[in-house]
Design a protein around this motif. Structure first.
Motif, PDB file in Angstrom:
ATOM      1  N   GLY A  55       0.809  -1.213   0.000  1.00 43.74           N
ATOM      2  CA  GLY A  55       0.000   0.000   0.000  1.00 43.74           C
ATOM      3  C   GLY A  55       0.839   1.258   0.000  1.00 43.74           C
TER       4      GLY A  55
ATOM      5  N   ASN B  90      -1.285   0.992   7.313  1.00 51.22           N
ATOM      6  CA  ASN B  90      -1.544   1.614   6.006  1.00 51.22           C
ATOM      7  C   ASN B  90      -2.510   2.776   6.155  1.00 51.22           C
ATOM      8  OD1 ASN B  90      -4.173   0.629   5.838  1.00 51.22           O
ATOM      9  ND2 ASN B  90      -3.745  -0.809   4.147  1.00 51.22           N
ATOM     10  N   SER B  91      -2.777   3.476   5.056  1.00 50.01           N
ATOM     11  CA  SER B  91      -3.460   4.759   5.195  1.00 50.01           C
ATOM     12  C   SER B  91      -4.911   4.605   5.641  1.00 50.01           C
ATOM     13  CB  SER B  91      -3.383   5.544   3.881  1.00 50.01           C
ATOM     14  OG  SER B  91      -3.804   4.731   2.827  1.00 50.01           O
ATOM     15  N   THR B  92      -5.466   3.398   5.504  1.00 46.97           N
ATOM     16  CA  THR B  92      -6.832   3.213   5.997  1.00 46.97           C
ATOM     17  C   THR B  92      -6.843   2.594   7.393  1.00 46.97           C
ATOM     18  OG1 THR B  92      -6.851   1.276   4.557  1.00 46.97           O
ATOM     19  CG2 THR B  92      -8.154   3.154   3.860  1.00 46.97           C
TER      20      THR B  92
ATOM     21  N   THR C 280      -5.129  -0.078   8.623  1.00 50.02           N
ATOM     22  CA  THR C 280      -4.972  -1.520   8.819  1.00 50.02           C
ATOM     23  C   THR C 280      -3.537  -1.828   9.248  1.00 50.02           C
ATOM     24  OG1 THR C 280      -6.563  -1.852   7.062  1.00 50.02           O
ATOM     25  CG2 THR C 280      -5.242  -3.759   7.702  1.00 50.02           C
TER      26      THR C 280
ATOM     27  N   LEU D  30      -0.407  -3.661   8.987  1.00 45.07           N
ATOM     28  CA  LEU D  30       0.180  -4.524   7.957  1.00 45.07           C
ATOM     29  C   LEU D  30       1.050  -5.584   8.585  1.00 45.07           C
ATOM     30  CD1 LEU D  30       1.139  -1.914   5.256  1.00 45.07           C
ATOM     31  CD2 LEU D  30      -0.838  -3.410   5.336  1.00 45.07           C
TER      32      LEU D  30
HETATM   33  C1  LIG Z   1      -5.037  -1.324   3.897  1.00 44.66           C
HETATM   34  O1  LIG Z   1      -4.964  -2.724   4.084  1.00 44.66           O
HETATM   35  C2  LIG Z   1      -6.221  -3.371   3.983  1.00 44.66           C
HETATM   36  C3  LIG Z   1      -6.002  -4.831   4.330  1.00 44.66           C
HETATM   37  O2  LIG Z   1      -4.942  -5.356   3.612  1.00 44.66           O
HETATM   38  C4  LIG Z   1      -6.801  -3.160   2.603  1.00 44.66           C
HETATM   39  O3  LIG Z   1      -8.071  -3.757   2.515  1.00 44.66           O
HETATM   40  C5  LIG Z   1      -6.891  -1.682   2.315  1.00 44.66           C
HETATM   41  O4  LIG Z   1      -7.309  -1.470   0.981  1.00 44.66           O
HETATM   42  C6  LIG Z   1      -5.526  -1.039   2.498  1.00 44.66           C
HETATM   43  N1  LIG Z   1      -5.638   0.376   2.283  1.00 44.66           N
HETATM   44  C7  LIG Z   1      -4.930   1.017   1.353  1.00 44.66           C
HETATM   45  C8  LIG Z   1      -5.176   2.459   1.223  1.00 44.66           C
HETATM   46  O5  LIG Z   1      -4.140   0.418   0.634  1.00 44.66           O
END
Ligand SMILES: *[C@@H]1O[C@H](CO)[C@@H](O)[C@H](O)[C@H]1NC(C)=O
Ligand SMILES: *[C@@H]1O[C@H](CO)[C@@H](O)[C@H](O)[C@H]1NC(C)=O
Ligand SMILES: *[C@@H]1O[C@H](CO)[C@@H](O)[C@H](O)[C@H]1NC(C)=O
Ligand SMILES: *[C@@H]1O[C@H](CO)[C@@H](O)[C@H](O)[C@H]1NC(C)=O
Ligand SMILES: *[C@@H]1O[C@H](CO)[C@@H](O)[C@H](O)[C@H]1NC(C)=O
Ligand SMILES: *[C@@H]1O[C@H](CO)[C@@H](O)[C@H](O)[C@H]1NC(C)=O
Ligand SMILES: *[C@@H]1O[C@H](CO)[C@@H](O)[C@H](O)[C@H]1NC(C)=O
Ligand SMILES: *[C@@H]1O[C@H](CO)[C@@H](O)[C@H](O)[C@H]1NC(C)=O
Ligand SMILES: *[C@@H]1O[C@H](CO)[C@@H](O)[C@H](O)[C@H]1NC(C)=O
Length: 780
Positions: free
Chosen positions: A205, A222-224, A226, A228
């Motif tokens: 990501g 990650n930016s949402t 989660t 990692l």
């Molecule tokens: C963050 O990680 C989650 C789980 O792997 C994924 O679903 C989500 O799209 C990721 N967010 C970004 C912005 O990549």
């Protein structure tokens, strides 16, 4: 021993006496190393102020609440205030500056509009305006991340030289845009071959952040939001423990905890590696790392001596003289020494397969251009110095054969000669213009301290980690002599010369196949050649056929049949450099263009210094440089200049009156030397830098001739005009342009040798300012 310990204790003292607890620091406040030396946070855990260092003071944030007074952030780490009278002022206009007794001012922060400052209990030192934070130390981490702090995408940590000297050390930790957290030595680009540790989160990501929570959990987010990966799981939160993560001077990344109630008792909770030899660059060039008593130690290659005994990262240099290895009387001047079980960065120029250990050793001994041969499971790779990032690895069956001088005479002179290498010629040149060109001693690592490459690193982070080098390429075995073909074979190979690939100065090139259609080749039908005897032609073919270098197009076979002269070469799927460089959609990025420049330089160097007799190419230009499927550059048409009729040498050098690739001495009817190739190389280098043709009348007149335009921009100090719409690191751009200008000097003797060109392009030696072209040109 006790004295040393006492000394070290003294060094770490950050004056925590004479400090005030103050949540708000007002404009006009000041600190000095002796009296009011720091501003404490409310809890007294952290302080901002002076800290005594190895020489002088450092200014920064330190853990005041524990006896060790560990520094966690350092201002201007590579430019610490000189010992003596210094004052740190939070000036009335909201800047944080250091002032010496002599009145010298060094800025620490000048965000504009700051009206107050505060040392927060989190360890963050911040400047506020009336509404919000305008500057904070958490945004500029040095080698440490505190709990609650994070390392966001695109940011890096740099290790310190030691615990007592917080200037930039040897290693860096990059939070890459591709989501991977990677450790590299300082001064390298972000490519996999230099990495020594990663979080294995490549392509997980964008905008990935490294976070350290108050409970000691270290993880990538990650930016949402989660998780990692969790590097550590964290403990149950307690106020008594402080966590911090530091990229240590030895290259390991460690998570520490300090127990405030046990006198700052320190423990290591996690580290990226326990292998002390894993960090690349711990040992300098030509040295390898071995573990002794759980300590990392650097050993020199056989025949080498440490450049600086007290400094392992300074590397090793030859302790014997390097003379021409082609002895007239046939006596051996060199021998091969073996080093077992070591691992190095692969950087070979020639690769031989299915070969025995003894043959590999002999192949390097006989090849003057070979300095080291790496032998592993029947594969032999010939290499040049310097060797990089060596370490003992008992699982690696690699054997390094190192060429070592046999005759031992006057050591002091030898070392001097070794330092000069084969640069005698250049030294003479340089003396003429009295520029001191202190070469061999200045290695990559000197440059690394100033982190010249930092900007490029930022730029390339996105994709660079995936990029594998050309060195992974395993070609077919090179040591096969070119084969002589009857004409009829070539006719059937090319299906009656059906598919034309191109037309050059020497003739027409056709596509063909050999080995029952399995291997594609290029067949060149030579025209305009001297009707020479078969014997001379064959002699020439043998000379060309003996050149084995990954940057030279390999001759597979030839044909002489009556008047007919044909050559069979490897087929290059990516066409010529002219084709990719001058086609906007195909144009490689800056880093790739510079790698192409180095490849071309390596090829020409081989022609000039290794071939016997020496080969002057005479026609270096992008049309003669072919690109294989991995976009590795290979020089073609070398050795053919000799086969031309004398009256054709003129036409073939072509374009009189226009500035092209042709060195000025051609027009002056002066003898043509290898420096003519250096000139042509310089033009090609300028083309690679700027991504345009050397002569282009579609451009405004002042820009039409690239060489003049480059000189103009260099003298005007405005190099940005040379590159279009691409962000290029300024220092690197300047360096490359300087090399181009040196190569294209009017006076051949002033142009550097190809060896020096290559070293300058590789960043191994310093590039002096080229003399102005006008000072040498009398009439043109
Ligand atoms: C963050 O990680 C989650 C789980 O792997 C994924 O679903 C989500 O799209 C990721 N967010 C970004 C912005 O990549
Ligand atoms: C230390 O700073 C305080 C407040 O800024 C000031 O009142 C005091 O005089 C200073 N002490 C010295 C020794 O400068
Ligand atoms: C900085 O501090 C010193 C000592 O307090 C003082 O003499 C000097 O005038 C100050 N400079 C500024 C710009 O405030
Ligand atoms: C990443 O961060 C940058 C700057 O903060 C922002 O412009 C960009 O949209 C972000 N990308 C994603 C995928 O969140
Ligand atoms: C990482 O830690 C977080 C918070 O403690 C937890 O929610 C998550 O499941 C963990 N992820 C992994 C892969 O262990
Ligand atoms: C420091 O902590 C470790 C483990 O946390 C413990 O074994 C050791 O006794 C402590 N030392 C002191 C001086 O408190
Ligand atoms: C060079 O170093 C080797 C050890 O690596 C040593 O055996 C040899 O005598 C040295 N030669 C000279 C000329 O110092
Ligand atoms: C050790 O040598 C390297 C490379 O020459 C240099 O960059 C570094 O500053 C040196 N370190 C010390 C402590 O002298
Ligand atoms: C060795 O070299 C030094 C300095 O060049 C010179 O003074 C000395 O005479 C030389 N010794 C021998 C034995 O050649």
């Amino acid at each position: 021993m006790a004295a040393i310990l006492f000394f070290l204790l003294l060094l770490t003292i950050c004056n925590a006496e004479a400090q005030q607890r103050q949540s708000t620091i007002n404009l006009g406040s000041s600190l000095s190393p002796t009296t009011n030396s720091s501003w404490l946070s409310h809890s007294g855990l952290y302080a901002f102020g002076f800290c005594q260092q190895a020489n002088g003071y450092a200014v920064g944030v330190f853990l005041a609440g524990i006896p060790q007074k560990t520094a966690v952030w350092t201002a201007n780490r590579d430019d610490p205030p000189a010992p003596g009278d210094v004052t740190l002022n939070f000036t009335n206009d909201g800047r944080l500056v250091l002032q010496s007794a002599q009145g010298k001012e060094t800025s620490i922060a000048s965000p504009g509009g700051a009206t107050s400052a505060s040392m927060l209990d989190s360890g963050n030192f911040v400047l506020f305006n009336s509404k919000e934070i305008v500057w904070q130390t958490f945004d500029y981490p040095t080698d440490t991340i505190l709990q609650g702090q994070h390392l966001s995408t695109g940011k890096e940590l740099f290790s310190s030289i030691s615990e007592y000297d917080k200037s930039t050390g040897l290693f860096r930790l990059a939070m890459q845009e591709d989501g991977n957290l990677v450790q590299y030595p300082v001064g390298t680009t972000d490519v996999e071959q230099y990495a020594y540790w990663s979080s294995q989160t490549y392509r997980d990501g964008d905008n990935v952040t490294l976070c350290l929570d108050v409970n000691g959990q270290l993880y990538l987010l990650n930016s949402t939001g989660t998780y990692l990966t969790n590097l550590t799981q964290g403990e149950s939160p307690t106020k008594d423990i402080v966590y911090l993560m530091r990229l240590d001077a030895d290259g390991s990344l460690r998570l520490y905890s300090y127990n405030l109630h046990q006198n700052g008792n320190l423990s290591v909770l996690w580290s990226s590696t326990n292998d002390m030899c894993l960090p690349k660059g711990l040992c300098g060039l030509n040295a390898f790392c071995v573990i002794n008593d759980q300590q990392a130690n650097c050993k020199c290659l056989p025949g080498f001596a440490a450049i600086n005994q007290g400094n392992q990262s300074s590397g090793c240099e030859r302790n014997f003289s390097v003379e021409s290895c082609k002895s007239k009387d046939g006596s051996l001047k060199y021998t091969m020494e073996e080093v077992l079980n070591t691992e190095w960065v692969k950087n070979y120029f020639s690769h031989l397969s299915s070969i025995s250990k003894e043959d590999c050793k002999a192949a390097c001994l006989e090849d003057c251009n070979c300095e080291v041969a790496m032998f592993n499971a029947g594969e032999c790779r010939k290499q040049n110095l310097p060797l990089r990032y060596g370490r003992r690895s008992l699982t690696d069956t690699n054997i390094a054969f190192v060429k070592v001088g046999i005759i031992t005479a006057n050591i002091s002179t030898q070392i001097r000669i070794a330092q000069m290498g084969s640069e005698k010629k250049l030294r003479k040149d340089i003396l003429i213009i009295s520029i001191s060109f202190v070469v061999f001693g200045i290695f990559m690592f000197v440059i690394s301290g100033t982190a010249i490459y930092r900007n490029i690193i930022y730029k390339n982070r996105g994709r660079a980690y995936t990029r594998t080098s050309n060195n992974g390429y395993i070609g077919f075995s090179e040591d096969v002599a070119p084969q002589s073909f009857p004409y009829s074979d070539l006719e059937s190979m090319t299906d009656g010369f059906k598919e034309e690939l191109g037309r050059g100065a020497f003739g027409t090139v056709f596509k063909g196949t050999i080995q029952n259609g399995q291997k594609v080749v290029a067949v060149k039908r030579l025209e305009k050649l001297l009707a020479e005897g078969e014997r001379e032609f064959e002699t020439e073919m043998k000379v060309i056929g003996r050149t084995h270098h990954k940057n030279l197009l390999h001759l597979l076979g030839y044909c002489y049949d009556g008047e007919k002269r044909l050559l069979v070469y490897e087929y290059m799927s990516n066409g010529s450099l002219a084709n990719i460089l001058f086609t906007p959609e195909k144009q490689p990025c800056w880093d790739d263009r510079m790698e192409i420049a180095r490849d071309i330089a390596r090829g020409i160097l081989y022609l000039h210094e290794e071939c016997e007799p020496q080969i002057i190419h005479c026609d270096i230009k992008p049309h003669n440089i072919l690109m294989d499927e991995y976009r590795c550059a290979k020089i073609s048409d070398f050795g053919l200049a000799k086969l031309l009729k004398p009256d054709q040498t003129k036409t073939f050098t072509g374009i009189r009156g226009t500035k092209g690739y042709v060195a000025p001495e051609w027009h002056r009817r002066q003898p043509v030397t290898i420096k003519a190739d250096v000139y042509s190389f310089g033009i090609v280098l300028l083309e690679l830098i700027c991504g345009r043709k050397c002569v282009d009348w579609d451009l405004p007149e002042e820009k039409a001739i690239l060489e003049d335009w480059a000189n103009h921009c260099f003298e005007a100090g405005d190099l940005d005009q040379l590159v279009t719409d691409e962000e290029v690191n300024k220092k690197q751009l300047e360096r490359m342009v300087k090399v181009g200008l040196w190569c294209t000097l009017y006076e051949p003797s002033l142009r550097p040798s190809m060896k020096n060109d290559l070293h300058m392009l590789e960043g191994i030696i310093h590039v002096p300012i080229p003399p102005s072209p006008n000072s040498f040109v009398t009439t043109l």
